[in-house]
Design an enzyme around this catalytic site. Sequence first.
Site, PDB file in Angstrom:
ATOM      1  N   MET A  30       0.847  -1.205   0.000  1.00 52.97           N
ATOM      2  CA  MET A  30       0.000   0.000   0.000  1.00 52.97           C
ATOM      3  C   MET A  30       0.877   1.248   0.000  1.00 52.97           C
ATOM      4  O   MET A  30       0.397   2.356   0.270  1.00 52.97           O
ATOM      5  CB  MET A  30      -0.930  -0.011   1.211  1.00 52.97           C
ATOM      6  CG  MET A  30      -1.893  -1.198   1.177  1.00 52.97           C
ATOM      7  SD  MET A  30      -3.400  -0.923   2.102  1.00 52.97           S
ATOM      8  CE  MET A  30      -2.775  -0.678   3.743  1.00 52.97           C
ATOM      9  N   TYR A  32       4.057   4.011   0.877  1.00 48.45           N
ATOM     10  CA  TYR A  32       4.724   4.652   2.012  1.00 48.45           C
ATOM     11  C   TYR A  32       5.782   3.681   2.545  1.00 48.45           C
ATOM     12  O   TYR A  32       5.755   3.231   3.682  1.00 48.45           O
ATOM     13  CB  TYR A  32       3.735   5.081   3.096  1.00 48.45           C
ATOM     14  CG  TYR A  32       4.191   6.342   3.781  1.00 48.45           C
ATOM     15  CD1 TYR A  32       4.118   7.566   3.119  1.00 48.45           C
ATOM     16  CD2 TYR A  32       4.756   6.314   5.046  1.00 48.45           C
ATOM     17  CE1 TYR A  32       4.579   8.716   3.722  1.00 48.45           C
ATOM     18  CE2 TYR A  32       5.215   7.464   5.662  1.00 48.45           C
ATOM     19  CZ  TYR A  32       5.122   8.661   4.991  1.00 48.45           C
ATOM     20  OH  TYR A  32       5.591   9.814   5.579  1.00 48.45           O
ATOM     21  N   HIS A  34       8.944   1.298   3.553  1.00 46.46           N
ATOM     22  CA  HIS A  34       9.994   1.277   4.576  1.00 46.46           C
ATOM     23  C   HIS A  34      10.834   0.024   4.357  1.00 46.46           C
ATOM     24  O   HIS A  34      10.614  -0.725   3.398  1.00 46.46           O
ATOM     25  CB  HIS A  34       9.379   1.332   5.979  1.00 46.46           C
ATOM     26  CG  HIS A  34       8.294   0.309   6.200  1.00 46.46           C
ATOM     27  ND1 HIS A  34       8.547  -1.048   6.201  1.00 46.46           N
ATOM     28  CD2 HIS A  34       6.960   0.435   6.385  1.00 46.46           C
ATOM     29  CE1 HIS A  34       7.429  -1.710   6.417  1.00 46.46           C
ATOM     30  NE2 HIS A  34       6.434  -0.829   6.511  1.00 46.46           N
ATOM     31  N   HIS A  37       9.160  -3.372   3.494  1.00 47.66           N
ATOM     32  CA  HIS A  37       8.803  -3.574   2.086  1.00 47.66           C
ATOM     33  C   HIS A  37      10.057  -3.886   1.264  1.00 47.66           C
ATOM     34  O   HIS A  37      10.036  -4.761   0.392  1.00 47.66           O
ATOM     35  CB  HIS A  37       8.159  -2.316   1.505  1.00 47.66           C
ATOM     36  CG  HIS A  37       6.887  -1.885   2.181  1.00 47.66           C
ATOM     37  ND1 HIS A  37       6.807  -0.764   2.949  1.00 47.66           N
ATOM     38  CD2 HIS A  37       5.643  -2.431   2.174  1.00 47.66           C
ATOM     39  CE1 HIS A  37       5.563  -0.616   3.396  1.00 47.66           C
ATOM     40  NE2 HIS A  37       4.835  -1.617   2.949  1.00 47.66           N
ATOM     41  N   GLY A 147       4.742 -10.309   3.930  1.00 46.56           N
ATOM     42  CA  GLY A 147       5.468 -10.224   5.192  1.00 46.56           C
ATOM     43  C   GLY A 147       4.724 -10.936   6.317  1.00 46.56           C
ATOM     44  O   GLY A 147       3.499 -10.913   6.374  1.00 46.56           O
ATOM     45  N   GLN A 148       5.494 -11.535   7.213  1.00 49.45           N
ATOM     46  CA  GLN A 148       4.873 -12.194   8.374  1.00 49.45           C
ATOM     47  C   GLN A 148       4.388 -11.179   9.400  1.00 49.45           C
ATOM     48  O   GLN A 148       3.732 -11.545  10.363  1.00 49.45           O
ATOM     49  CB  GLN A 148       5.850 -13.171   9.006  1.00 49.45           C
ATOM     50  CG  GLN A 148       6.147 -14.343   8.098  1.00 49.45           C
ATOM     51  CD  GLN A 148       6.742 -15.530   8.807  1.00 49.45           C
ATOM     52  OE1 GLN A 148       6.765 -15.586  10.032  1.00 49.45           O
ATOM     53  NE2 GLN A 148       7.236 -16.479   8.048  1.00 49.45           N
ATOM     54  N   ASP A 150       2.084  -9.272   8.810  1.00 44.22           N
ATOM     55  CA  ASP A 150       0.640  -9.483   8.646  1.00 44.22           C
ATOM     56  C   ASP A 150       0.426 -10.994   8.489  1.00 44.22           C
ATOM     57  O   ASP A 150       0.095 -11.473   7.403  1.00 44.22           O
ATOM     58  CB  ASP A 150       0.132  -8.717   7.418  1.00 44.22           C
ATOM     59  CG  ASP A 150       0.396  -7.230   7.546  1.00 44.22           C
ATOM     60  OD1 ASP A 150      -0.439  -6.537   8.125  1.00 44.22           O
ATOM     61  OD2 ASP A 150       1.463  -6.775   7.088  1.00 44.22           O
ATOM     62  N   GLN A 153      -2.912 -12.333   7.228  1.00 42.74           N
ATOM     63  CA  GLN A 153      -3.052 -12.047   5.798  1.00 42.74           C
ATOM     64  C   GLN A 153      -2.267 -13.077   4.966  1.00 42.74           C
ATOM     65  O   GLN A 153      -2.770 -13.615   3.978  1.00 42.74           O
ATOM     66  CB  GLN A 153      -2.525 -10.642   5.522  1.00 42.74           C
ATOM     67  CG  GLN A 153      -2.320 -10.312   4.071  1.00 42.74           C
ATOM     68  CD  GLN A 153      -1.941  -8.851   3.884  1.00 42.74           C
ATOM     69  OE1 GLN A 153      -2.785  -7.978   3.970  1.00 42.74           O
ATOM     70  NE2 GLN A 153      -0.669  -8.576   3.633  1.00 42.74           N
ATOM     71  N   VAL A 176      10.439  -7.388   9.737  1.00 41.04           N
ATOM     72  CA  VAL A 176      11.588  -6.489   9.819  1.00 41.04           C
ATOM     73  C   VAL A 176      11.282  -5.453  10.905  1.00 41.04           C
ATOM     74  O   VAL A 176      10.190  -4.866  10.927  1.00 41.04           O
ATOM     75  CB  VAL A 176      11.842  -5.800   8.467  1.00 41.04           C
ATOM     76  CG1 VAL A 176      13.017  -4.836   8.565  1.00 41.04           C
ATOM     77  CG2 VAL A 176      12.081  -6.846   7.388  1.00 41.04           C
TER      78      VAL A 176
HETATM   79  P1  AMP Z   1       1.454  -2.866   3.466  1.00 39.04           P
HETATM   80  O1  AMP Z   1       2.028  -1.827   2.558  1.00 39.04           O
HETATM   81  O2  AMP Z   1       1.445  -2.487   4.901  1.00 39.04           O
HETATM   82  O3  AMP Z   1       0.145  -3.425   2.955  1.00 39.04           O
HETATM   83  O4  AMP Z   1       2.463  -4.094   3.390  1.00 39.04           O
HETATM   84  C1  AMP Z   1       2.815  -4.686   2.174  1.00 39.04           C
HETATM   85  C2  AMP Z   1       3.572  -5.957   2.441  1.00 39.04           C
HETATM   86  O5  AMP Z   1       4.734  -5.653   3.211  1.00 39.04           O
HETATM   87  C3  AMP Z   1       2.762  -6.974   3.244  1.00 39.04           C
HETATM   88  O6  AMP Z   1       3.037  -8.290   2.753  1.00 39.04           O
HETATM   89  C4  AMP Z   1       3.290  -6.781   4.638  1.00 39.04           C
HETATM   90  O7  AMP Z   1       3.175  -7.942   5.439  1.00 39.04           O
HETATM   91  C5  AMP Z   1       4.736  -6.474   4.364  1.00 39.04           C
HETATM   92  N1  AMP Z   1       5.323  -5.772   5.497  1.00 39.04           N
HETATM   93  C6  AMP Z   1       4.898  -4.603   6.041  1.00 39.04           C
HETATM   94  N2  AMP Z   1       5.657  -4.297   7.110  1.00 39.04           N
HETATM   95  C7  AMP Z   1       6.550  -5.292   7.266  1.00 39.04           C
HETATM   96  C8  AMP Z   1       7.587  -5.565   8.192  1.00 39.04           C
HETATM   97  N3  AMP Z   1       7.864  -4.754   9.209  1.00 39.04           N
HETATM   98  N4  AMP Z   1       8.301  -6.710   8.023  1.00 39.04           N
HETATM   99  C9  AMP Z   1       8.025  -7.560   7.017  1.00 39.04           C
HETATM  100  N5  AMP Z   1       7.065  -7.354   6.109  1.00 39.04           N
HETATM  101  C10 AMP Z   1       6.335  -6.244   6.222  1.00 39.04           C
END
Ligand code: AMP
Length: 285
Positions: A30, A32, A34, A37, A147-148, A150, A153, A176
């Site tokens: 989504m 933004y 870090h 990602h 990512g684990q 979530d 998910q 991470v």
């Molecule tokens: P999001 O942009 O939050 O929807 O996340 C996109 C993908 O990045 C998803 O598969 C998340 O699980 C993964 N993700 C987000 N934050 C982390 C993190 N801190 N460590 C590992 N994977 C992450």
Amino acid sequence: MKKTSHIPELHDWIVAEKKLGRRIGLVPTMGYLHRGHLTLIEHAKQTGAFVVVSIFVNPLQFGPTEDLSRYPRDLERDARLLEDAGVDILFHPTVEEMYPRPTVTFVEVGELDQVLCGAARPGHFRGVATVVSKLFHIVEPDMAFFGQKDYQQYLIIKRMVSDLNLRIKICAVPIVREEDGLAMSSRNVFLKAEERQEALVLSRSLQEAGENLRSGQRSAREIEAQIRARIHRESHGVIDYVEVRDAEDLSEVTDIKRPVLLALAVRFGTTRLIDNKVVEVDTIV
Ligand code: AMP
């Protein structure tokens, strides 16, 4: 790096790569971005795949009172990060591109949707499964990276792929964290300084619970109670849930005999944070 918000253009590019024999790896996000990602992207790159990253803040997975409109966005910065990371295509569709008319077809995810974040956010995982399924059809990847962080998910997507016979390998990437243990999240920017500090109790209490499990504790309810007590003691966080569940199917656990997921969601001010820890079976036999 190529960039597009248009499905037909993306499709043409992908067909061309497939003709060259490239395998396609998809990293749905989504935005933004870090380091969490970027780690998913590194894993994708390591497979040698042609890497497509999607950035789409999916309205379907936000409830009416949730933070869709305030979800942080910075497409220019994200594009620079992705370029530096060696991503091949950035796909950043508009809402109109993804949902040209109201969707009547959804992917339902059954009981996996009823627990943890699903219980707190009705319809959330239906929205996630539906958009990920659309992205899978649009990109036709050979593998996709989740990512684990979530964890629920990730399990739901794995199950969807199995139930619907999709030929896509789902790859999980460990959480991470910041140096002090806070799980990286796009929502961390909303935390005030003192909330940011107090939020460290999440990773610390999960860590402690993992150690208690390893030293022989087996009662799921006791582990949950310890985590809750520590969060109450060390922060003003409002607990949404703290639960120990089966790591494979999220079923309820009383006496811990198999790998478990320690999962929590806690609100700090207006920001809801999630974190989790999987404790593997070989460390608890
Ligand atoms: P999001 O942009 O939050 O929807 O996340 C996109 C993908 O990045 C998803 O598969 C998340 O699980 C993964 N993700 C987000 N934050 C982390 C993190 N801190 N460590 C590992 N994977 C992450």
